[in-house]
Scaffold this motif. Structure first.
Motif, PDB file in Angstrom:
ATOM      1  N   ILE A  69       0.870  -1.175   0.000  1.00 29.99           N
ATOM      2  CA  ILE A  69       0.000   0.000   0.000  1.00 29.99           C
ATOM      3  C   ILE A  69       0.906   1.222   0.000  1.00 29.99           C
ATOM      4  N   ARG A  70       0.675   2.139  -0.940  1.00 32.38           N
ATOM      5  CA  ARG A  70       1.479   3.355  -1.029  1.00 32.38           C
ATOM      6  C   ARG A  70       0.575   4.575  -0.904  1.00 32.38           C
ATOM      7  N   TYR A  71       1.017   5.521  -0.099  1.00 31.45           N
ATOM      8  CA  TYR A  71       0.327   6.801   0.037  1.00 31.45           C
ATOM      9  C   TYR A  71       1.251   7.896  -0.475  1.00 31.45           C
ATOM     10  N   ALA A  72       0.790   8.646  -1.466  1.00 31.71           N
ATOM     11  CA  ALA A  72       1.606   9.699  -2.102  1.00 31.71           C
ATOM     12  C   ALA A  72       2.964   9.146  -2.524  1.00 31.71           C
ATOM     13  N   GLY A  73       2.952   7.903  -3.024  1.00 36.10           N
ATOM     14  CA  GLY A  73       4.169   7.280  -3.527  1.00 36.10           C
ATOM     15  C   GLY A  73       5.032   6.604  -2.487  1.00 36.10           C
ATOM     16  N   THR A  74       4.698   6.730  -1.189  1.00 33.73           N
ATOM     17  CA  THR A  74       5.509   6.171  -0.111  1.00 33.73           C
ATOM     18  C   THR A  74       4.866   4.904   0.447  1.00 33.73           C
ATOM     19  N   PRO A  75       5.587   3.785   0.553  1.00 36.04           N
ATOM     20  CA  PRO A  75       5.022   2.562   1.139  1.00 36.04           C
ATOM     21  C   PRO A  75       4.603   2.800   2.595  1.00 36.04           C
ATOM     22  N   VAL A  76       3.369   2.395   2.926  1.00 38.91           N
ATOM     23  CA  VAL A  76       2.852   2.650   4.280  1.00 38.91           C
ATOM     24  C   VAL A  76       2.278   1.400   4.943  1.00 38.91           C
ATOM     25  N   SER A  77       2.258   0.275   4.250  1.00 44.17           N
ATOM     26  CA  SER A  77       1.550  -0.889   4.789  1.00 44.17           C
ATOM     27  C   SER A  77       2.261  -1.541   5.962  1.00 44.17           C
ATOM     28  N   ARG A  78       3.525  -1.211   6.194  1.00 44.77           N
ATOM     29  CA  ARG A  78       4.255  -1.836   7.307  1.00 44.77           C
ATOM     30  C   ARG A  78       4.899  -0.784   8.219  1.00 44.77           C
ATOM     31  N   LEU A  79       4.248   0.343   8.342  1.00 47.32           N
ATOM     32  CA  LEU A  79       4.760   1.397   9.218  1.00 47.32           C
ATOM     33  C   LEU A  79       4.619   1.006  10.681  1.00 47.32           C
ATOM     34  N   GLY A  80       5.508   1.532  11.521  1.00 45.19           N
ATOM     35  CA  GLY A  80       5.379   1.356  12.956  1.00 45.19           C
ATOM     36  C   GLY A  80       4.308   2.277  13.519  1.00 45.19           C
ATOM     37  N   LYS A  81       4.038   2.138  14.820  1.00 47.43           N
ATOM     38  CA  LYS A  81       2.956   2.906  15.445  1.00 47.43           C
ATOM     39  C   LYS A  81       3.211   4.406  15.368  1.00 47.43           C
ATOM     40  N   ARG A  82       4.448   4.840  15.577  1.00 45.85           N
ATOM     41  CA  ARG A  82       4.743   6.271  15.554  1.00 45.85           C
ATOM     42  C   ARG A  82       4.531   6.851  14.163  1.00 45.85           C
ATOM     43  N   GLU A  83       5.025   6.136  13.144  1.00 48.79           N
ATOM     44  CA  GLU A  83       4.851   6.625  11.774  1.00 48.79           C
ATOM     45  C   GLU A  83       3.385   6.604  11.368  1.00 48.79           C
ATOM     46  N   LEU A  87       0.888   9.642  10.092  1.00 45.06           N
ATOM     47  CA  LEU A  87       0.120   9.565   8.851  1.00 45.06           C
ATOM     48  C   LEU A  87      -1.359   9.858   9.071  1.00 45.06           C
ATOM     49  N   SER A  88      -1.829   9.709  10.317  1.00 44.07           N
ATOM     50  CA  SER A  88      -3.259   9.927  10.589  1.00 44.07           C
ATOM     51  C   SER A  88      -3.692  11.360  10.318  1.00 44.07           C
ATOM     52  N   LYS A  89      -2.763  12.292  10.247  1.00 43.15           N
ATOM     53  CA  LYS A  89      -3.125  13.654   9.860  1.00 43.15           C
ATOM     54  C   LYS A  89      -3.706  13.671   8.452  1.00 43.15           C
ATOM     55  N   ASP A  90      -3.145  12.828   7.586  1.00 42.79           N
ATOM     56  CA  ASP A  90      -3.546  12.825   6.177  1.00 42.79           C
ATOM     57  C   ASP A  90      -4.644  11.813   5.855  1.00 42.79           C
ATOM     58  N   ILE A  91      -4.753  10.745   6.644  1.00 42.08           N
ATOM     59  CA  ILE A  91      -5.740   9.689   6.376  1.00 42.08           C
ATOM     60  C   ILE A  91      -6.641   9.537   7.591  1.00 42.08           C
ATOM     61  N   GLN A  92      -7.924   9.803   7.409  1.00 42.53           N
ATOM     62  CA  GLN A  92      -8.901   9.713   8.488  1.00 42.53           C
ATOM     63  C   GLN A  92     -10.009   8.723   8.113  1.00 42.53           C
ATOM     64  N   VAL A  93     -10.948   8.498   9.034  1.00 42.29           N
ATOM     65  CA  VAL A  93     -11.996   7.501   8.823  1.00 42.29           C
ATOM     66  C   VAL A  93     -13.320   8.006   9.380  1.00 42.29           C
ATOM     67  N   VAL A  94     -14.411   7.623   8.703  1.00 41.14           N
ATOM     68  CA  VAL A  94     -15.770   7.794   9.224  1.00 41.14           C
ATOM     69  C   VAL A  94     -16.392   6.400   9.261  1.00 41.14           C
ATOM     70  N   PHE A  95     -16.795   5.971  10.457  1.00 40.73           N
ATOM     71  CA  PHE A  95     -17.310   4.614  10.625  1.00 40.73           C
ATOM     72  C   PHE A  95     -18.812   4.545  10.363  1.00 40.73           C
ATOM     73  N   GLN A  96     -19.318   3.307  10.334  1.00 44.90           N
ATOM     74  CA  GLN A  96     -20.728   3.054  10.045  1.00 44.90           C
ATOM     75  C   GLN A  96     -21.641   3.601  11.127  1.00 44.90           C
ATOM     76  N   ASP A  97     -21.336   3.305  12.381  1.00 47.76           N
ATOM     77  CA  ASP A  97     -22.214   3.676  13.491  1.00 47.76           C
ATOM     78  C   ASP A  97     -21.664   4.920  14.172  1.00 47.76           C
ATOM     79  N   PRO A  98     -22.272   6.072  13.955  1.00 50.04           N
ATOM     80  CA  PRO A  98     -21.717   7.302  14.522  1.00 50.04           C
ATOM     81  C   PRO A  98     -21.805   7.357  16.041  1.00 50.04           C
ATOM     82  N   TYR A  99     -22.739   6.598  16.639  1.00 49.08           N
ATOM     83  CA  TYR A  99     -22.897   6.696  18.087  1.00 49.08           C
ATOM     84  C   TYR A  99     -21.784   5.947  18.817  1.00 49.08           C
ATOM     85  N   THR A 100     -21.499   4.724  18.381  1.00 45.92           N
ATOM     86  CA  THR A 100     -20.460   3.953  19.066  1.00 45.92           C
ATOM     87  C   THR A 100     -19.065   4.508  18.800  1.00 45.92           C
TER      88      THR A 100
END
Length: 275
Positions: A69-83, A87-100
Motif C-alpha cells: 500500500i502506497r500513500y503519495a508514492g511512499t510505502p505505508v503498509s508496514r509502518l510502525g505505530k509512531r509513523e 500519517l493519521s493527519k492525512d488519512i482519516q476515517v468515518v465509521f458506520q455507526d456514529p454513536y459507538t
C-alpha cells in the motif's frame, strides 16, 4: 496525468486459522486499485466480500500479508505505530455507526478538540476551528456544548465527519457511513460529503454494499467479490451497464421505491441466480 494519492498493489490479507493444521483464512486475494487526489472511489460488495478489511488495511488496522500500500508514492503498509500516528493527519476515517464511534461522556467540543490538542494546537485556536467545522457540516453553534446522545443519527454522523476533518486530511476512508440512516437522511449526508469534497479537495475511499449509494457519490467504482476485484470503471458504467454477473446481481438486489419495478427486479435476480 495526476499521480495517485493512494495505491494498492496486489494486496493480500490473511488471518491465522483458529485451529492447528488449517490454512490461514485469506480475506483479500491480491487487490490492486488506486485513488487520485480529490477523487471518490466507491468500493462495493456484499457482506463478507472483504471491503471493510480493505479499508482497515489502508488505515493500518489490518495486517498486510503481501503486496504493498502506497500513500503519495511512499510505502505505508508496514509502518510502525509512531509513523502511523503521523500519517493519521492525512488519512482519516468515518465509521458506520456514529454513536459507538463517539465518546458518550464527552461534549461535541471535547470530541472535536481532542485530536487538535494532541497535535499541539492551542486550546483557543482548536475551539475556533471547531466552530468553523460545525458550520461546515451544518450543525448549530450550540452543538459544541451538547452530548452525542442529544442528536439524531444523521446529526451524529455529521459530528463524526467533522472529527475526520479536524486535521485537514487528504483522504478519508468512509466505512458504510450512511447504511444506518433512513433514505432521506442518507441523501443529505451524501450531499454533505460531496459539498466537503468540492470545498476541500479531499479524496474518499467509500465502502458500501449499496450500488445506488455508490452511483450518488462516486467518480469510479471497484466491485469486490470474495476478496477479489471483479470489475472497475466509471460510476455511470458500473451502475448502469455492469458487465460482471456478480455486479449485475448486486444492482438487481438494490431496492427501488416502485413496487412493480421491485417485483420485476426480484424475478430477474432469481432468474440470474439459477442461470
Amino acid at each position: 496525468m495526476t499521480d495517485p494519492l493512494l495505491e494498492l498493489d496486489d494486496v493480500v490479507v490473511e488471518y491465522p486459522a483458529k485451529s492447528r493444521g488449517r490454512k490461514p483464512f485469506r480475506v483479500l486475494q491480491g487487490v490492486s486499485l488506486s485513488i487520485a487526489p480529490g477523487e471518490t472511489l466507491g468500493l462495493v460488495g456484499e457482506s463478507g466480500s472483504g471491503k471493510t478489511t480493505l479499508g482497515r488495511a489502508v488505515l493500518g488496522l489490518a495486517p498486510v500479508t503481501s503486496g504493498e500500500i502506497r500513500y503519495a508514492g511512499t510505502p505505508v503498509s508496514r509502518l510502525g505505530k509512531r509513523e502511523r500516528r503521523a500519517l493519521s493527519k492525512d488519512i482519516q476515517v468515518v465509521f458506520q455507526d456514529p454513536y459507538t464511534s463517539l465518546n458518550p461522556a464527552m461534549t461535541v467540543m471535547d470530541i472535536l478538540t481532542e485530536p487538535l490538542l494532541v497535535a499541539g494546537v492551542a486550546r483557543a485556536e482548536a475551539q475556533g476551528r471547531v466552530q468553523k467545522l460545525l458550520d461546515r457540516v451544518h450543525l448549530p453553534h450550540d452543538a459544541a456544548d451538547r452530548l452525542p446522545r442529544e442528536f439524531s443519527g444523521g446529526q451524529r454522523q455529521r459530528i463524526a465527519i467533522a472529527r475526520a476533518l479536524c486535521r485537514d486530511p487528504r483522504l478519508i476512508v468512509c466505512d458504510e457511513p450512511v447504511s444506518a440512516l433512513d433514505l432521506t437522511t442518507q441523501a443529505r449526508v451524501l450531499d454533505l460529503f460531496t459539498e466537503i469534497q468540492e470545498a476541500t479537495g479531499v479524496a474518499y475511499l467509500f465502502v458500501t454494499h449499496d450500488l445506488s449509494v455508490v452511483r450518488h457519490i462516486s467518480h469510479r467504482v471497484a466491485v469486490l467479490y470474495r476478496g477479489e476485484i471483479v470489475e472497475t470503471g466509471d460510476a455511470a458504467q458500473i451502475t448502469e451497464r455492469p458487465e460482471h454477473p456478480y455486479t449485475k446481481r448486486l444492482w438487481l438486489a438494490a431496492p427501488v421505491p416502485d413496487p412493480k419495478r421491485q417485483a420485476q427486479r426480484r424475478a430477474e435476480r432469481q432468474k440470474a441466480a439459477t442461470s
